[in-house]
Design a protein around this motif. Structure first.
Motif, PDB file in Angstrom:
ATOM      1  N   UNK A   1      13.812 -15.953  -2.501  1.00 34.90           N
ATOM      2  CA  UNK A   1      14.099 -14.572  -2.896  1.00 34.90           C
ATOM      3  C   UNK A   1      13.208 -13.630  -2.114  1.00 34.90           C
ATOM      4  N   UNK A   2      13.751 -12.461  -1.815  1.00 34.84           N
ATOM      5  CA  UNK A   2      13.081 -11.443  -1.003  1.00 34.84           C
ATOM      6  C   UNK A   2      13.117 -10.118  -1.746  1.00 34.84           C
ATOM      7  N   UNK A   3      11.986  -9.423  -1.806  1.00 34.76           N
ATOM      8  CA  UNK A   3      11.967  -8.081  -2.385  1.00 34.76           C
ATOM      9  C   UNK A   3      12.134  -7.073  -1.253  1.00 34.76           C
ATOM     10  N   UNK A   4      13.391  -6.671  -1.031  1.00 30.38           N
ATOM     11  CA  UNK A   4      13.685  -5.728   0.047  1.00 30.38           C
ATOM     12  C   UNK A   4      13.327  -4.314  -0.394  1.00 30.38           C
ATOM     13  N   UNK A   5      12.767  -3.549   0.532  1.00 27.40           N
ATOM     14  CA  UNK A   5      12.391  -2.156   0.282  1.00 27.40           C
ATOM     15  C   UNK A   5      13.135  -1.282   1.285  1.00 27.40           C
ATOM     16  N   UNK A   6      13.895  -0.319   0.789  1.00 25.04           N
ATOM     17  CA  UNK A   6      14.687   0.551   1.656  1.00 25.04           C
ATOM     18  C   UNK A   6      14.721   1.954   1.085  1.00 25.04           C
ATOM     19  N   UNK A   7      14.914   2.934   1.971  1.00 23.37           N
ATOM     20  CA  UNK A   7      14.981   4.314   1.488  1.00 23.37           C
ATOM     21  C   UNK A   7      16.248   4.566   0.693  1.00 23.37           C
TER      22      UNK A   7
ATOM     23  N   UNK B   1       5.893  10.487  -0.875  1.00 22.40           N
ATOM     24  CA  UNK B   1       6.722  11.183  -1.850  1.00 22.40           C
ATOM     25  C   UNK B   1       8.192  10.867  -1.739  1.00 22.40           C
ATOM     26  N   UNK B   2       8.560   9.906  -0.899  1.00 18.42           N
ATOM     27  CA  UNK B   2       9.964   9.538  -0.718  1.00 18.42           C
ATOM     28  C   UNK B   2      10.342   8.408  -1.667  1.00 18.42           C
ATOM     29  N   UNK B   3      11.544   8.507  -2.235  1.00 13.39           N
ATOM     30  CA  UNK B   3      12.014   7.481  -3.154  1.00 13.39           C
ATOM     31  C   UNK B   3      12.402   6.231  -2.374  1.00 13.39           C
ATOM     32  N   UNK B   4      11.923   5.075  -2.824  1.00  7.70           N
ATOM     33  CA  UNK B   4      12.218   3.799  -2.191  1.00  7.70           C
ATOM     34  C   UNK B   4      12.846   2.856  -3.216  1.00  7.70           C
ATOM     35  N   UNK B   5      13.840   2.089  -2.759  1.00 14.28           N
ATOM     36  CA  UNK B   5      14.488   1.101  -3.608  1.00 14.28           C
ATOM     37  C   UNK B   5      13.775  -0.241  -3.490  1.00 14.28           C
ATOM     38  N   UNK B   6      13.533  -0.889  -4.621  1.00 17.69           N
ATOM     39  CA  UNK B   6      13.047  -2.269  -4.642  1.00 17.69           C
ATOM     40  C   UNK B   6      14.222  -3.147  -5.030  1.00 17.69           C
TER      41      UNK B   6
ATOM     42  N   UNK C   1       0.831  -1.206   0.000  1.00 15.98           N
ATOM     43  CA  UNK C   1       0.000   0.000   0.000  1.00 15.98           C
ATOM     44  C   UNK C   1       0.861   1.249   0.000  1.00 15.98           C
ATOM     45  N   UNK C   2       1.963   1.225   0.771  1.00  6.09           N
ATOM     46  CA  UNK C   2       2.838   2.396   0.845  1.00  6.09           C
ATOM     47  C   UNK C   2       3.496   2.689  -0.500  1.00  6.09           C
ATOM     48  N   UNK C   3       3.763   1.650  -1.278  1.00  9.82           N
ATOM     49  CA  UNK C   3       4.416   1.832  -2.576  1.00  9.82           C
ATOM     50  C   UNK C   3       3.430   2.131  -3.703  1.00  9.82           C
ATOM     51  N   UNK C   4       2.149   1.852  -3.482  1.00  9.54           N
ATOM     52  CA  UNK C   4       1.181   1.927  -4.568  1.00  9.54           C
ATOM     53  C   UNK C   4       1.140   0.652  -5.390  1.00  9.54           C
ATOM     54  N   UNK C   5       1.842  -0.372  -4.922  1.00  9.05           N
ATOM     55  CA  UNK C   5       1.857  -1.674  -5.604  1.00  9.05           C
ATOM     56  C   UNK C   5       0.449  -2.250  -5.674  1.00  9.05           C
TER      57      UNK C   5
ATOM     58  N   UNK D   1      24.326 -11.105  -5.022  1.00  6.10           N
ATOM     59  CA  UNK D   1      23.140 -11.947  -5.206  1.00  6.10           C
ATOM     60  C   UNK D   1      21.862 -11.118  -5.165  1.00  6.10           C
ATOM     61  N   UNK D   2      22.013  -9.835  -5.445  1.00  4.59           N
ATOM     62  CA  UNK D   2      20.848  -8.964  -5.407  1.00  4.59           C
ATOM     63  C   UNK D   2      20.877  -7.957  -6.536  1.00  4.59           C
ATOM     64  N   UNK D   3      19.712  -7.448  -6.866  1.00  7.03           N
ATOM     65  CA  UNK D   3      19.576  -6.453  -7.933  1.00  7.03           C
ATOM     66  C   UNK D   3      18.655  -5.329  -7.474  1.00  7.03           C
ATOM     67  N   UNK D   4      19.076  -4.103  -7.733  1.00  6.12           N
ATOM     68  CA  UNK D   4      18.174  -2.964  -7.587  1.00  6.12           C
ATOM     69  C   UNK D   4      17.231  -3.009  -8.783  1.00  6.12           C
ATOM     70  N   UNK D   5      16.008  -3.445  -8.542  1.00  3.00           N
ATOM     71  CA  UNK D   5      15.072  -3.692  -9.649  1.00  3.00           C
ATOM     72  C   UNK D   5      14.393  -2.418 -10.116  1.00  3.00           C
ATOM     73  N   UNK D   6      14.064  -1.538  -9.171  1.00  4.44           N
ATOM     74  CA  UNK D   6      13.338  -0.314  -9.514  1.00  4.44           C
ATOM     75  C   UNK D   6      13.422   0.650  -8.342  1.00  4.44           C
ATOM     76  N   UNK D   7      13.131   1.913  -8.629  1.00  3.27           N
ATOM     77  CA  UNK D   7      12.985   2.929  -7.597  1.00  3.27           C
ATOM     78  C   UNK D   7      11.633   3.587  -7.793  1.00  3.27           C
ATOM     79  N   UNK D   8      10.920   3.803  -6.688  1.00  2.00           N
ATOM     80  CA  UNK D   8       9.548   4.290  -6.776  1.00  2.00           C
ATOM     81  C   UNK D   8       9.272   5.247  -5.627  1.00  2.00           C
ATOM     82  N   UNK D   9       8.481   6.267  -5.875  1.00  2.00           N
ATOM     83  CA  UNK D   9       8.091   7.180  -4.805  1.00  2.00           C
ATOM     84  C   UNK D   9       6.896   6.591  -4.056  1.00  2.00           C
ATOM     85  N   UNK D  10       7.008   6.583  -2.727  1.00  4.13           N
ATOM     86  CA  UNK D  10       5.926   6.029  -1.921  1.00  4.13           C
ATOM     87  C   UNK D  10       4.850   7.080  -1.695  1.00  4.13           C
TER      88      UNK D  10
END
Length: 487
Positions: free
Chosen positions: A167-173, A99-104, A37-41, A87-96
């Motif tokens: 696999x885990x989809x980590x979300x971080x600022x 309005x803050x940018x979050x890394x997926x 919900x915070x990401x708009x996913x 073993x990880x990839x920055x898949x996308x960046x999205x504003x929550x």
């Protein structure tokens, strides 16, 4: 979702663009509706219907730009050279929604140029531990990465034994670490000014108004790091691997490995089985945070208007910021004002808990029954268990301490109670709790993961779904085994 792919536009030496390597037959482990919900996913039908395939690396949405970051670092106090997302990839960046940018960031996504001797995968047990701990810290109010969800698969992964790949989809600022600057300084120093501008504009835009923006930025990183580690100490959390490549520039908890929450209070507790000297023990975390910043800050001497005096000034604020945040937090755990009398009695309580090898979390929560015996039956049970574990000498010390504590309380204790309830959790992620969830999940049963997720969503409230095992510490003389780094 509102995408903000800015990292992918930086110099290509900083990353390697590549898709994830799909897992075999990925299956749902758990999905975090709060993060969605915070990401708009949750507003995107394509993402909602394909989340398992996305986390399993089988489907990459068209708007995404997967890449592996390169960085360096000091590991266990020694320069380790080039590291990176192995073993990880920055898949996308999205504003929550704020309005803050979050890394997926997809962890367990396969080999990258930075995998070194690794296989690019993550196993189910470490994935569950990170998923639950990121959620736990977030709900405790400690700055932390969290996760959208995780999947398990039929891909075999060998660690100490053969295990199921996950696999885990980590979300971080941010996934920018202190180690990013260490890599730039060693391998691409011409990028330092531009990358510093990027960090300022993306994560610390308010520093642009300062007389020396870079100096203001550095000071903010120092302050946030100090407050984060104070929060760790207050909640009894030990990270276990505080290498420079595991600390974020935003002061958020990142990279969960052999972490643990303190149970029987032992400040010298080592929770990482690879930490043979105790470098990353619970009591050493504040000093290691300072040491890491000492390695990081001098790299900025190459920039205009940054002198040795600037670096020293930034470092000088670390200890007072840490101490103030920690001391205020410790007073709040007792529901008291921040003054010397409150600090004295707080540290005397810690001394008692340590000498009697009592449970850290339960001991503080039990104090609610001292303030108000009538309204806190759960805490009264904790207090009874607390007293029953005391030695005769400990009981005498406790009775004296209790009288001194009550003497500090105001006549109206309503605000005291509210403060204590907000600063002393009922539930933390104990290792045994996580292990029970892992054992069930390895048999294909994820109900315990879901129960713990719900329990840890409101950790400051007593809940009907809890069991006695959720708040029971190991026996006083029981050995608490350290946790493996392998994940």
């Amino acid at each position: 979702m509102d995408y903000c792919h800015t990292y992918a536009n930086l110099d290509t030496r900083l990353y390697n663009k590549q898709p994830p390597v799909p897992l075999d037959n990925p299956r749902a482990g758990h999905f975090n509706p709060y993060v969605a919900k915070r990401l708009g996913w949750d507003k995107d039908e394509d993402l909602m219907s394909h989340w398992v395939e996305i986390l399993g690396g089988q489907y990459v949405p068209a708007q995404w730009t997967p890449l592996a970051m390169v960085y360096a670092g000091h590991q266990f106090g020694h320069w380790a050279g080039q590291l990176g997302d192995g073993r990880g990839l920055l898949m996308a960046q999205v504003r929550d929604t704020n309005g803050d940018c979050q890394d997926l960031h997809l962890k367990g996504s396969g080999l990258t140029p930075y995998s070194r001797m690794g296989d690019g995968r993550a196993v189910l047990r470490s994935t569950i531990r990170e998923y639950l701990c990121g959620h736990a810290l977030t709900q405790l109010g400690v700055p932390s990465s969290t996760a959208l969800g995780f999947v398990v698969s039929d891909t075999p992964v060998r660690r100490e034994r053969m295990e199921a790949g996950a696999a885990l989809m980590r979300v971080a600022d941010s996934h920018i670490r202190l180690g990013h600057i260490e890599w730039i300084a060693s391998f691409a120093p011409d990028l330092l000014a531009g990358f510093t501008d990027y960090m300022l504009d993306t994560y610390y835009p308010e520093c642009r108004d300062a007389p020396v923006p870079v100096a203001a930025f550095l000071q903010q990183v120092v302050e946030r790091t100090a407050r984060l580690i104070a929060d760790w100490q207050l909640t009894g959390f030990a990270h276990g691997v505080m290498n420079t490549d595991n600390l974020s520039i935003t002061g958020s908890t990142l990279d969960f490995g052999p972490f643990g929450f303190m149970e029987r209070f032992n400040p010298g507790w080592i929770n990482n089985h690879s930490d043979h000297t105790g470098r990353y023990s619970y009591q050493n975390q504040p000093a290691i945070g300072y040491w890491n910043l000492q390695q990081w800050l001098p790299h900025f001497l190459r920039l205009p208007n940054i002198s040795r005096a600037t670096i020293d000034e930034c470092l000088s604020i670390y200890e007072p910021v840490f101490m103030q945040h920690y001391q205020i937090g410790m007073c709040h755990k007792l529901g008291l004002m921040h003054d010397q009398a409150s600090l004295n009695i707080a540290f005397d309580f810690l001394t008692l808990v340590e000498s009697q090898r009592l449970d850290y979390t339960n001991s503080f929560r039990a104090l609610l029954a001292v303030v108000d015996t009538a309204q806190h039956p759960y805490e009264q049970t904790l207090l009874t268990a607390f007293i029953n574990e005391l030695t005769p000498e400990g009981l005498s010390t406790w009775q004296d301490w209790r009288a001194r504590y009550i003497a500090l309380l105001p006549e109206d204790t309503s605000e005291v109670i509210n403060t204590m309830r907000a600063n002393n959790p009922v539930y933390v992620l104990r290792n045994a709790m996580a292990q029970r969830a892992i054992t069930a999940a390895e048999q294909g049963q994820f109900e315990e993961v879901a129960r713990l997720f719900t329990l840890l969503t409101t950790p400051y409230e007593v809940q009907e779904i809890a069991t006695a095992l959720d708040t029971t510490p190991p026996a006083p003389d029981a050995w608490q085994p350290p946790i493996s780094c392998s994940s």
